[in-house]
Scaffold this active site. Structure first.
Site, PDB file in Angstrom:
ATOM      1  N   HIS A   8      -2.142  -0.677  -3.767  1.00  0.00           N
ATOM      2  CA  HIS A   8      -2.364  -0.276  -2.373  1.00  0.00           C
ATOM      3  C   HIS A   8      -1.424  -1.140  -1.538  1.00  0.00           C
ATOM      4  CE1 HIS A   8      -6.125   1.755  -3.694  1.00  0.00           C
ATOM      5  NE2 HIS A   8      -6.187   0.738  -4.541  1.00  0.00           N
ATOM      6  N   THR A   9      -0.235  -0.597  -1.249  1.00  0.00           N
ATOM      7  CA  THR A   9       0.850  -1.422  -0.726  1.00  0.00           C
ATOM      8  C   THR A   9       0.556  -2.018   0.641  1.00  0.00           C
ATOM      9  OG1 THR A   9       1.925   0.574   0.116  1.00  0.00           O
ATOM     10  CG2 THR A   9       2.621  -0.222  -2.033  1.00  0.00           C
ATOM     11  N   CYS A  10      -0.267  -1.360   1.453  1.00  0.00           N
ATOM     12  CA  CYS A  10      -0.553  -1.891   2.787  1.00  0.00           C
ATOM     13  C   CYS A  10      -1.340  -3.191   2.726  1.00  0.00           C
ATOM     14  CB  CYS A  10      -1.323  -0.864   3.624  1.00  0.00           C
ATOM     15  SG  CYS A  10      -0.360   0.593   4.049  1.00  0.00           S
ATOM     16  N   PHE A  11      -2.049  -3.414   1.610  1.00  0.00           N
ATOM     17  CA  PHE A  11      -2.924  -4.580   1.507  1.00  0.00           C
ATOM     18  C   PHE A  11      -2.538  -5.518   0.373  1.00  0.00           C
ATOM     19  CE2 PHE A  11      -5.294  -0.789   2.869  1.00  0.00           C
ATOM     20  CZ  PHE A  11      -5.634  -1.177   4.157  1.00  0.00           C
TER      21      PHE A  11
END
Length: 291
Positions: free
Chosen positions: A257-260
């Protein structure tokens, strides 16, 4: 930023981009790109902006020179350097150029003088440095002044202020696009675990062993898989703070989950299966591969 939109042109040798000299795009769009660049700095977020160092030099009012042209086109730079290095008396016969630049503008050949009456002023052994300086100035300044000023205006809306003057150009560039000072042990030391995983968990130990055993190319692919970028923030890899949580079905690949910076890592039964699944995941991050 894609050259197909006509706002920027890509130099094939270096894969860097620069402002398009002639564009139909409104200057407000260049202002928008400047705003985004400024917001990346303000929010400590690295983004892939393939601009040369010359852009950051201009933002900090540092002089741009012939050496900066190498970041766009080494071939063009070498040609100009060979002109400066040539010291034989037959200079004009060998080169036969005037103070002008030739451009193909929307299908029409155009001659642009580099100074008044430049198209009728030959470049000689005595004035060749002036020619090179004007050529570089045209590429980086004169030809793109409207586009750059709009970009500069947008950037300064966010990042204008005295604190900007504390940076050197290469430091400002690193803040925007990150750097490659990799420290994979720092990434491990700053990692967090949740939902049942801990640093002593067997799967976690295998995971870090696999990471450290990877080639640099695969490590960078993992970083791209995890964060969306293969470069790291100026604060170093400890600033990434990967978070790893378990999933139960080991038939599936790890999921990022690249945003986090969050990694779903199944509890694989063996280290080799973990290696296989992780490599499969990081090597199939583009396109429509189905697993």
């Amino acid at each position: 930023l894609d050259p197909k939109y006509g706002m920027f042109q890509e130099y094939e040798e270096t894969r860097t981009i620069w402002f398009t000299e002639n564009t139909f795009e409104d200057s407000v769009m260049y202002c928008l790109i400047g705003l985004i660049c400024g917001l990346a700095i303000y929010n400590f977020t690295i983004i892939d902006l393939p601009f040369p160092l010359a852009l950051y030099k201009k933002l900090l009012k540092e002089p741009v020179t012939l050496n900066d042209l190498k970041d766009l086109s080494p071939t063009m730079t070498n040609s100009l350097k060979s002109l400066l290095d040539y010291d034989q008396p037959d200079f004009e016969e060998v080169f036969g150029i005037n103070f002008e630049i030739n451009r193909d503008i929307f299908g029409e050949h155009t001659v642009i003088p580099l100074k008044p009456n430049g198209e009728r002023t030959p470049v000689t052994q005595e004035n060749k440095k002036e020619y090179v300086d004007l050529y570089v100035d045209y590429i980086f300044n004169q030809a793109v002044s409207i586009q750059y000023e709009a970009f500069h205006q947008g950037f300064m809306k966010v990042c204008g202020g005295r604190v900007l003057q504390l940076f050197h150009s290469h430091e400002l560039m690193a803040v925007v696009v990150g750097n490659e000072n990799y420290d994979w042990h720092a990434l491990e030391e700053s990692a967090e675990y949740k939902n049942g995983y801990s640093s002593s968990d067997k799967t976690i130990r295998w995971f870090w062993e696999v990471i450290h055993e990877m080639s640099l190319a695969d490590k960078k692919k993992f970083l791209l898989f995890l964060t969306g970028c293969d470069r790291i923030p100026i604060q170093g890899m400890k600033a990434i703070q990967i978070v790893i949580q378990p999933t139960t079905d080991d038939k599936y690949l790890p999921v990022a989950h690249t945003c986090f910076n969050l990694l779903d890592l199944p509890r694989y039964r063996t280290k080799e299966k973990l290696r296989y699944k992780l490599l499969q995941a990081i090597q199939q991050t583009q396109g429509f591969s189905l697993v």
